[in-house]
Design a protein around this motif. Structure first.
Motif, PDB file in Angstrom:
ATOM      1  N   ALA A 184       0.821  -1.209   0.000  1.00 19.80           N
ATOM      2  CA  ALA A 184       0.000   0.000   0.000  1.00 19.80           C
ATOM      3  C   ALA A 184       0.854   1.258   0.000  1.00 19.80           C
ATOM      4  O   ALA A 184       0.448   2.298  -0.539  1.00 19.80           O
ATOM      5  CB  ALA A 184      -0.933  -0.005   1.204  1.00 19.80           C
ATOM      6  N   LYS A 185       2.050   1.167   0.590  1.00 22.14           N
ATOM      7  CA  LYS A 185       2.945   2.322   0.615  1.00 22.14           C
ATOM      8  C   LYS A 185       3.851   2.382  -0.616  1.00 22.14           C
ATOM      9  O   LYS A 185       4.728   3.236  -0.695  1.00 22.14           O
ATOM     10  CB  LYS A 185       3.787   2.293   1.897  1.00 22.14           C
ATOM     11  CG  LYS A 185       2.959   2.586   3.153  1.00 22.14           C
ATOM     12  CD  LYS A 185       3.817   2.539   4.415  1.00 22.14           C
ATOM     13  CE  LYS A 185       3.003   2.949   5.637  1.00 22.14           C
ATOM     14  NZ  LYS A 185       3.806   2.895   6.889  1.00 22.14           N
ATOM     15  N   GLY A 186       3.631   1.469  -1.548  1.00 24.01           N
ATOM     16  CA  GLY A 186       4.326   1.534  -2.828  1.00 24.01           C
ATOM     17  C   GLY A 186       5.527   0.636  -2.976  1.00 24.01           C
ATOM     18  O   GLY A 186       6.266   0.755  -3.956  1.00 24.01           O
ATOM     19  N   GLY A 187       5.743  -0.280  -2.032  1.00 25.38           N
ATOM     20  CA  GLY A 187       6.947  -1.087  -2.057  1.00 25.38           C
ATOM     21  C   GLY A 187       6.694  -2.561  -2.305  1.00 25.38           C
ATOM     22  O   GLY A 187       5.594  -2.993  -2.648  1.00 25.38           O
ATOM     23  N   SER A 188       7.754  -3.349  -2.129  1.00 25.44           N
ATOM     24  CA  SER A 188       7.715  -4.800  -2.198  1.00 25.44           C
ATOM     25  C   SER A 188       8.317  -5.343  -0.909  1.00 25.44           C
ATOM     26  O   SER A 188       9.080  -4.647  -0.231  1.00 25.44           O
ATOM     27  CB  SER A 188       8.514  -5.311  -3.403  1.00 25.44           C
ATOM     28  OG  SER A 188       7.991  -4.820  -4.613  1.00 25.44           O
ATOM     29  N   LEU A 189       7.987  -6.577  -0.578  1.00 24.13           N
ATOM     30  CA  LEU A 189       8.521  -7.214   0.627  1.00 24.13           C
ATOM     31  C   LEU A 189       9.463  -8.338   0.224  1.00 24.13           C
ATOM     32  O   LEU A 189       9.079  -9.251  -0.509  1.00 24.13           O
ATOM     33  CB  LEU A 189       7.388  -7.777   1.488  1.00 24.13           C
ATOM     34  CG  LEU A 189       7.820  -8.551   2.743  1.00 24.13           C
ATOM     35  CD1 LEU A 189       8.617  -7.661   3.693  1.00 24.13           C
ATOM     36  CD2 LEU A 189       6.607  -9.153   3.463  1.00 24.13           C
ATOM     37  N   LEU A 190      10.705  -8.248   0.707  1.00 20.29           N
ATOM     38  CA  LEU A 190      11.709  -9.292   0.501  1.00 20.29           C
ATOM     39  C   LEU A 190      11.908  -9.992   1.836  1.00 20.29           C
ATOM     40  O   LEU A 190      12.490  -9.423   2.761  1.00 20.29           O
ATOM     41  CB  LEU A 190      13.013  -8.679  -0.009  1.00 20.29           C
ATOM     42  CG  LEU A 190      14.122  -9.648  -0.413  1.00 20.29           C
ATOM     43  CD1 LEU A 190      13.688 -10.531  -1.577  1.00 20.29           C
ATOM     44  CD2 LEU A 190      15.396  -8.891  -0.766  1.00 20.29           C
ATOM     45  N   LEU A 191      11.402 -11.213   1.964  1.00 23.20           N
ATOM     46  CA  LEU A 191      11.381 -11.925   3.238  1.00 23.20           C
ATOM     47  C   LEU A 191      12.609 -12.815   3.365  1.00 23.20           C
ATOM     48  O   LEU A 191      12.914 -13.616   2.481  1.00 23.20           O
ATOM     49  CB  LEU A 191      10.106 -12.765   3.333  1.00 23.20           C
ATOM     50  CG  LEU A 191       9.777 -13.346   4.700  1.00 23.20           C
ATOM     51  CD1 LEU A 191       9.444 -12.235   5.708  1.00 23.20           C
ATOM     52  CD2 LEU A 191       8.604 -14.323   4.601  1.00 23.20           C
ATOM     53  N   GLY A 192      13.323 -12.682   4.494  1.00 25.32           N
ATOM     54  CA  GLY A 192      14.567 -13.397   4.711  1.00 25.32           C
ATOM     55  C   GLY A 192      14.379 -14.774   5.306  1.00 25.32           C
ATOM     56  O   GLY A 192      13.706 -14.937   6.329  1.00 25.32           O
ATOM     57  N   VAL A 193      15.002 -15.782   4.665  1.00 22.99           N
ATOM     58  CA  VAL A 193      14.951 -17.173   5.112  1.00 22.99           C
ATOM     59  C   VAL A 193      16.365 -17.741   5.079  1.00 22.99           C
ATOM     60  O   VAL A 193      17.121 -17.477   4.143  1.00 22.99           O
ATOM     61  CB  VAL A 193      14.025 -18.001   4.195  1.00 22.99           C
ATOM     62  CG1 VAL A 193      14.134 -19.488   4.499  1.00 22.99           C
ATOM     63  CG2 VAL A 193      12.578 -17.544   4.344  1.00 22.99           C
ATOM     64  N   GLY A 194      16.720 -18.552   6.078  1.00 26.16           N
ATOM     65  CA  GLY A 194      18.045 -19.163   6.127  1.00 26.16           C
ATOM     66  C   GLY A 194      17.975 -20.677   6.150  1.00 26.16           C
ATOM     67  O   GLY A 194      17.487 -21.252   7.132  1.00 26.16           O
ATOM     68  N   PRO A 195      18.429 -21.363   5.101  1.00 26.31           N
ATOM     69  CA  PRO A 195      18.443 -22.828   5.112  1.00 26.31           C
ATOM     70  C   PRO A 195      19.395 -23.386   6.173  1.00 26.31           C
ATOM     71  O   PRO A 195      20.343 -22.720   6.607  1.00 26.31           O
ATOM     72  CB  PRO A 195      18.933 -23.186   3.703  1.00 26.31           C
ATOM     73  CG  PRO A 195      18.615 -21.990   2.868  1.00 26.31           C
ATOM     74  CD  PRO A 195      18.812 -20.815   3.790  1.00 26.31           C
ATOM     75  N   LYS A 196      19.152 -24.618   6.563  1.00 23.54           N
ATOM     76  CA  LYS A 196      19.981 -25.300   7.552  1.00 23.54           C
ATOM     77  C   LYS A 196      21.324 -25.691   6.942  1.00 23.54           C
ATOM     78  O   LYS A 196      21.490 -25.705   5.717  1.00 23.54           O
ATOM     79  CB  LYS A 196      19.248 -26.542   8.074  1.00 23.54           C
ATOM     80  CG  LYS A 196      17.961 -26.239   8.807  1.00 23.54           C
ATOM     81  CD  LYS A 196      17.401 -27.468   9.511  1.00 23.54           C
ATOM     82  CE  LYS A 196      16.967 -28.530   8.521  1.00 23.54           C
ATOM     83  NZ  LYS A 196      16.346 -29.699   9.211  1.00 23.54           N
ATOM     84  N   PRO A 197      22.295 -26.060   7.766  1.00 22.47           N
ATOM     85  CA  PRO A 197      23.606 -26.441   7.222  1.00 22.47           C
ATOM     86  C   PRO A 197      23.558 -27.692   6.360  1.00 22.47           C
ATOM     87  O   PRO A 197      24.471 -27.916   5.557  1.00 22.47           O
ATOM     88  CB  PRO A 197      24.468 -26.653   8.471  1.00 22.47           C
ATOM     89  CG  PRO A 197      23.518 -26.826   9.596  1.00 22.47           C
ATOM     90  CD  PRO A 197      22.310 -26.016   9.243  1.00 22.47           C
ATOM     91  N   ASP A 198      22.504 -28.509   6.481  1.00 20.93           N
ATOM     92  CA  ASP A 198      22.418 -29.703   5.639  1.00 20.93           C
ATOM     93  C   ASP A 198      21.869 -29.393   4.251  1.00 20.93           C
ATOM     94  O   ASP A 198      21.843 -30.262   3.377  1.00 20.93           O
ATOM     95  CB  ASP A 198      21.599 -30.804   6.322  1.00 20.93           C
ATOM     96  CG  ASP A 198      20.103 -30.478   6.430  1.00 20.93           C
ATOM     97  OD1 ASP A 198      19.681 -29.386   5.995  1.00 20.93           O
ATOM     98  OD2 ASP A 198      19.353 -31.328   6.963  1.00 20.93           O
ATOM     99  N   GLY A 199      21.381 -28.153   4.029  1.00 25.27           N
ATOM    100  CA  GLY A 199      20.911 -27.765   2.711  1.00 25.27           C
ATOM    101  C   GLY A 199      19.414 -27.792   2.524  1.00 25.27           C
ATOM    102  O   GLY A 199      18.929 -27.644   1.402  1.00 25.27           O
ATOM    103  N   THR A 200      18.662 -27.957   3.600  1.00 26.26           N
ATOM    104  CA  THR A 200      17.202 -27.937   3.530  1.00 26.26           C
ATOM    105  C   THR A 200      16.655 -26.769   4.337  1.00 26.26           C
ATOM    106  O   THR A 200      17.336 -26.228   5.217  1.00 26.26           O
ATOM    107  CB  THR A 200      16.599 -29.245   4.067  1.00 26.26           C
ATOM    108  OG1 THR A 200      16.949 -29.388   5.458  1.00 26.26           O
ATOM    109  CG2 THR A 200      17.114 -30.442   3.294  1.00 26.26           C
ATOM    110  N   ILE A 201      15.424 -26.408   4.039  1.00 24.40           N
ATOM    111  CA  ILE A 201      14.733 -25.380   4.818  1.00 24.40           C
ATOM    112  C   ILE A 201      13.926 -26.080   5.895  1.00 24.40           C
ATOM    113  O   ILE A 201      13.227 -27.066   5.637  1.00 24.40           O
ATOM    114  CB  ILE A 201      13.832 -24.512   3.918  1.00 24.40           C
ATOM    115  CG1 ILE A 201      14.704 -23.701   2.950  1.00 24.40           C
ATOM    116  CG2 ILE A 201      12.971 -23.571   4.749  1.00 24.40           C
ATOM    117  CD1 ILE A 201      13.909 -22.830   1.989  1.00 24.40           C
TER     118      ILE A 201
END
Length: 494
Positions: free
Chosen positions: A357-374
């Motif tokens: 609504a304020k004119g932007g986009s949302l970039l949501l941060g996610v960090g996978p585990k050390p084994d390579g999965t989320i």
């Protein structure tokens, strides 16, 4: 990215178990303190691009609205703050008996332990698609200098270690390919500072803060070698990893001295007397020859190479009339931290609505585990967010800001053609849907029909003075925990 919290006791245990040292190192960093550092606040100026191909790409990006930024690197192994533990500044405290050089050796030595044998980029891409996300930014290299791609410029990379023999060892390639298959715009995160590179942090000197640790004016040869190193790595990414839409450059203190503003001086680190200029115009020219229309996001360095702004861990106070994105973590941390406290789906949806609504986009941060999965709880959160977007996405995607964007807990967007207006009512978490929703701006034209997006059915409403009062169908009122209602009405004829 901005600094996040991590468990001190876990870090101490990892330092002991992985290094074999009896020394305990404690880095006590809290989220509140980290937020005060304002590593990357929002720029105060914006310059629209002139290149038609860039302008076209920018408008396409503005239609996507929701993306995923993935922080994955050595820091995932102990589950700690990304890179920043290497930086010696006064907001980072260590046990008084610790040895900084030993800590750096331990941290950089994690490359011998990083073996993500379950690396599954298709799982990542599917989770992002299920969340309703439409663009990706992946950390090809964070400030610690460890490369998640098969660069020829250094051996400090994922393809030189225990994961080297894996068919998917060139991680960035497989991440980008997996997200392309799901139809995502593709962005490469790249850290301009590189604390492992001897041309940035010269081993002859100490490393007092995030900046390069020698006087560039006295050692121009060394800095030119760093510029060459940076140019070549970005060239590899632009030429060898398929179609790219975004080059997302982090580490805004690496910049020409003349661009250092008062806001930069308040970031919490010293500003050197010399210029950390890496010649972004030359990099941009090369990158756009390889990737026509490429969006370049040289964060906080306002001008022709900051094609959109990136306020971090916050939503701007007011509507902005130029392209921007809020980069915000799903949990408290950018990378993987065990038992991280995740935001609820409703919280993320509310942030997404306000941002759009304020004119932007949302970039949501996610960090996978050390084994390579989320992690499964993250995947579940993302799916719940996507479930809401599947029903209500018309009010989010392909929209633009409207002048009257908020009335109480109701936010407004309009289609990029200006025909439809959407009203999005934020609902209290874990509460029943109210019998009515009301707002006092953006009154529908006389006789206009109003549709509830989640059901596709028309709803009844009345206009009393400046107030619009919408009656919510009884079946919808029975829902519990629904995060927001979205309504559509037409303001322009075909």
């Amino acid at each position: 990215m901005i600094i996040s919290s991590f468990p001190v006791s876990r870090l101490a245990k990892q330092f002991v178990s992985l290094s074999g040292l009896s020394l305990l190192v404690f880095l006590t960093i809290t989220t509140a303190k980290a937020q005060e550092q304002q590593i990357h606040p929002q720029s105060t100026q914006y310059e629209w691009p002139a290149d038609p191909a860039v302008k076209e790409k920018l408008e396409h990006w503005r239609d996507q609205k929701f993306g995923m930024i993935i922080h994955w690197g050595l820091y995932a192994v102990p589950g700690m703050i990304e890179s920043w533990a290497l930086c010696s500044e006064d907001w980072i405290t260590r046990d008084s008996t610790s040895n900084y050089d030993d800590f750096k050796k331990w941290y950089w030595g994690l490359n011998k332990d990083f073996n993500p044998v379950k690396f599954n980029p298709d799982q990542w891409a599917q989770a992002a698609k299920d969340a309703g996300m439409r663009y990706l930014v992946f950390t090809t290299k964070h400030h610690d200098g460890f490369c998640m791609f098969d660069t020829k410029e250094t051996d400090f990379k994922i393809t030189n270690g225990p994961f080297a023999s894996n068919p998917k060892a060139n991680v960035a390639k497989y991440v980008f390919d997996a997200f392309r298959r799901q139809g995502f715009m593709i962005g490469a995160y790249f850290s301009k500072p590189d604390w492992h590179c001897p041309y940035y942090w010269w081993p002859m000197y100490a490393t007092p803060d995030r900046n390069n640790n020698y006087d560039i004016r006295k050692h121009p040869w060394r800095w030119n070698k760093f510029k060459e190193y940076t140019y070549n790595q970005i060239s590899e990414l632009m030429h060898d990893y398929g179609s790219m839409d975004i080059l997302w450059l982090d580490g805004g203190w690496v910049r020409p001295l003349e661009t250092v503003t008062e806001e930069v001086k308040n970031w919490g680190a010293n500003i050197p007397a010399w210029s950390q200029d890496i010649n972004i115009p030359s990099i941009a020219k090369m990158a756009r020859e390889a990737q026509p229309g490429l969006l370049i996001v040289d964060r906080t360095v306002h001008g022709p190479y900051e094609n959109y702004q990136t306020p971090e861990q916050r939503v701007p106070d007011k509507q902005l009339d130029h392209p921007w994105e809020s980069c915000i973590t799903l949990g408290d941390s950018w990378g993987y931290v065990p038992s991280d406290k995740l935001k609820t789906p409703a919280k993320v949806i509310h942030q997404l609505i306000e941002v759009v609504a304020k004119g932007g986009s949302l970039l949501l941060g996610v960090g996978p585990k050390p084994d390579g999965t989320i992690d499964s709880p993250v995947v579940q959160r993302l799916a719940e967010i996507g479930s809401w977007l599947k029903a209500n996405g018309a009010a989010i995607y392909n929209t633009r800001p409207i002048q009257g964007y908020q009335s109480g807990n109701v936010y407004f967007t309009q289609s990029n053609k200006g025909k439809e207006v959407y009203a999005l009512a934020l609902l209290a978490e874990n509460s029943p849907v109210p019998a009515t929703v009301e707002w006092s701006i953006n009154t529908p034209p006389k006789g206009a029909k109003m549709k509830l997006l989640s059901t596709g059915a028309n709803v009844k409403y009345v206009v009393k003075g400046e107030k619009v009062i919408v009656t919510i169908p009884p079946a919808v009122q029975k829902l519990k925990g629904y995060p927001a209602l979205a309504f559509e009405f037409i303001v322009a004829a075909d």
